[in-house]
Design a protein around this motif. Structure first.
Motif, short mmCIF file in Angstrom:
data_model
loop_
_atom_site.label_atom_id
_atom_site.label_comp_id
_atom_site.label_asym_id
_atom_site.label_seq_id
_atom_site.Cartn_x
_atom_site.Cartn_y
_atom_site.Cartn_z
N SER A 1 0.83 -1.21 0.00
CA SER A 1 0.00 0.00 0.00
C SER A 1 0.87 1.26 0.00
CB SER A 1 -0.99 -0.01 1.17
OG SER A 1 -0.33 0.02 2.41
N ARG A 2 2.02 1.21 0.66
CA ARG A 2 2.94 2.36 0.63
C ARG A 2 3.49 2.56 -0.79
NH1 ARG A 2 4.03 0.34 5.58
NH2 ARG A 2 5.82 -0.90 4.95
N ALA A 3 3.80 1.47 -1.47
CA ALA A 3 4.29 1.58 -2.85
C ALA A 3 3.21 2.19 -3.75
CB ALA A 3 4.71 0.20 -3.36
N LEU A 4 1.99 1.79 -3.53
CA LEU A 4 0.89 2.35 -4.31
C LEU A 4 0.72 3.84 -4.01
CD1 LEU A 4 -1.33 1.93 -6.31
CD2 LEU A 4 -2.75 1.03 -4.48
N LEU A 5 0.89 4.21 -2.76
CA LEU A 5 0.82 5.62 -2.37
C LEU A 5 1.93 6.41 -3.06
CD1 LEU A 5 -0.82 7.54 -0.52
CD2 LEU A 5 0.92 7.13 1.23
N ARG A 6 3.12 5.83 -3.13
CA ARG A 6 4.23 6.49 -3.84
C ARG A 6 3.89 6.69 -5.32
NH1 ARG A 6 7.24 2.90 -0.75
NH2 ARG A 6 8.16 3.93 1.05
N SER A 7 3.28 5.67 -5.93
CA SER A 7 2.93 5.82 -7.35
C SER A 7 1.84 6.87 -7.54
CB SER A 7 2.53 4.48 -7.96
OG SER A 7 1.28 4.05 -7.50
N LEU A 8 0.89 6.95 -6.61
CA LEU A 8 -0.14 7.99 -6.69
C LEU A 8 0.47 9.38 -6.55
CD1 LEU A 8 -3.02 6.49 -4.51
CD2 LEU A 8 -3.01 6.79 -6.99
N SER A 9 1.56 9.49 -5.79
CA SER A 9 2.17 10.80 -5.55
C SER A 9 2.74 11.42 -6.84
CB SER A 9 3.27 10.70 -4.48
OG SER A 9 4.43 10.06 -4.99
N MET A 10 2.92 10.61 -7.86
CA MET A 10 3.45 11.11 -9.14
C MET A 10 2.37 11.78 -9.99
SD MET A 10 6.48 10.37 -8.80
CE MET A 10 7.59 9.31 -7.95
N GLN A 11 1.11 11.62 -9.60
CA GLN A 11 0.01 12.18 -10.38
C GLN A 11 -0.18 13.67 -10.07
OE1 GLN A 11 -3.54 9.88 -9.75
NE2 GLN A 11 -2.53 7.95 -10.23
N ASP A 12 -0.63 14.40 -11.07
CA ASP A 12 -0.88 15.83 -10.90
C ASP A 12 -2.39 16.05 -10.74
OD1 ASP A 12 -0.44 18.53 -10.75
OD2 ASP A 12 -0.49 18.82 -12.92
N ASN A 13 -2.89 15.59 -9.60
CA ASN A 13 -4.31 15.71 -9.27
C ASN A 13 -4.46 15.68 -7.75
OD1 ASN A 13 -4.07 13.00 -8.48
ND2 ASN A 13 -4.91 12.22 -10.40
N PRO A 14 -5.68 15.79 -7.24
CA PRO A 14 -5.85 15.80 -5.77
C PRO A 14 -5.32 14.53 -5.08
CG PRO A 14 -7.83 16.65 -6.81
CD PRO A 14 -6.95 16.13 -7.91
N GLN A 15 -5.43 13.37 -5.75
CA GLN A 15 -4.88 12.14 -5.17
C GLN A 15 -3.37 12.27 -5.01
OE1 GLN A 15 -6.30 9.27 -8.07
NE2 GLN A 15 -7.46 8.23 -6.45
N GLY A 16 -2.72 12.75 -6.04
CA GLY A 16 -1.27 12.92 -6.00
C GLY A 16 -0.83 13.91 -4.95
N LEU A 17 -1.58 15.01 -4.84
CA LEU A 17 -1.26 16.02 -3.83
C LEU A 17 -1.35 15.44 -2.42
CD1 LEU A 17 -0.61 18.96 -3.15
CD2 LEU A 17 -3.07 19.41 -3.23
N MET A 18 -2.43 14.69 -2.15
CA MET A 18 -2.58 14.10 -0.82
C MET A 18 -1.51 13.04 -0.58
SD MET A 18 -3.88 14.11 2.12
CE MET A 18 -5.16 15.31 1.89
N ALA A 19 -1.21 12.25 -1.57
CA ALA A 19 -0.17 11.23 -1.42
C ALA A 19 1.17 11.88 -1.11
CB ALA A 19 -0.07 10.39 -2.70
N ARG A 20 1.49 12.98 -1.78
CA ARG A 20 2.75 13.68 -1.51
C ARG A 20 2.75 14.24 -0.09
NH1 ARG A 20 1.79 15.03 -6.80
NH2 ARG A 20 0.93 17.10 -6.33
N GLU A 21 1.63 14.75 0.36
CA GLU A 21 1.52 15.29 1.73
C GLU A 21 1.76 14.19 2.76
OE1 GLU A 21 0.99 17.78 4.91
OE2 GLU A 21 1.17 18.37 2.81
N ILE A 22 1.15 13.05 2.59
CA ILE A 22 1.30 11.93 3.54
C ILE A 22 2.75 11.45 3.54
CG2 ILE A 22 0.63 9.55 4.02
CD1 ILE A 22 -1.53 11.62 4.75
N LEU A 23 3.33 11.30 2.37
CA LEU A 23 4.70 10.83 2.28
C LEU A 23 5.68 11.84 2.90
CD1 LEU A 23 4.58 9.34 -1.32
CD2 LEU A 23 4.84 8.05 0.82
N ALA A 24 5.40 13.13 2.71
CA ALA A 24 6.26 14.15 3.31
C ALA A 24 6.17 14.12 4.83
CB ALA A 24 5.87 15.53 2.79
N GLU A 25 4.98 13.92 5.36
CA GLU A 25 4.82 13.82 6.81
C GLU A 25 5.57 12.61 7.37
OE1 GLU A 25 0.90 13.81 8.42
OE2 GLU A 25 0.39 15.71 7.48
#
Length: 130
Positions: A103-127
């Motif tokens: 699930s973390r790997a999937l979150l990392r892949s979502l973080s590459m998207q330029d949409n609200p999902q990607g933005l939230m994924a980047r926020e969680i990963l940064a935290e």
């Protein structure tokens, strides 16, 4: 919730009835309890909670999926990370971060998207500083 945690063998909860209750707090409590007790089968309370009209219930469902470690509901979390309510997206991201390596790997892949999902994924990963 307390009765089930104190005396689990003697208390039964009708999750279907609780999730049909018009009070969002009752539905949210049922979803939380389902996550703690690991209830599954038939009409899965956690899956139902992810589709509730109430943002409170959807956020609780994401947290309960995390508590239960339900990797089988990862698709529901992906849907919730795109929820219109920020708090629901945040809880879904936290759940994805915590459930498993997959699930973390999937979150990392979502973080590459330029949409609200990607933005939230980047926020969680940064935290998490991952």
């Amino acid at each position: 919730e307390a009765l089930v945690l104190i005396a689990p063998p003697t208390v039964a909860v009708d999750f279907k009835l609780c999730l049909a209750n018009p009070d969002e707090r009752t539905r949210a409590a049922a979803v939380t309890l389902a996550g703690i007790t690991g209830v599954r089968g038939g009409e899965d309370p956690l899956a139902i909670g992810t589709e509730d009209a109430s943002a409170l219930v959807r956020a609780r469902a994401a947290s309960a999926i995390k508590t239960a470690g339900r990797l089988d509901l990862i698709e529901r979390l992906i849907d919730l990370i795109n929820d219109p309510v920020w708090w629901v997206r945040y809880r879904a991201g936290l759940a994805m971060m915590s459930i498993s390596t997959e699930s973390r790997a999937l979150l990392r892949s979502l973080s590459m998207q330029d949409n609200p999902q990607g933005l939230m994924a980047r926020e969680i990963l940064a935290e998490a500083r991952v």
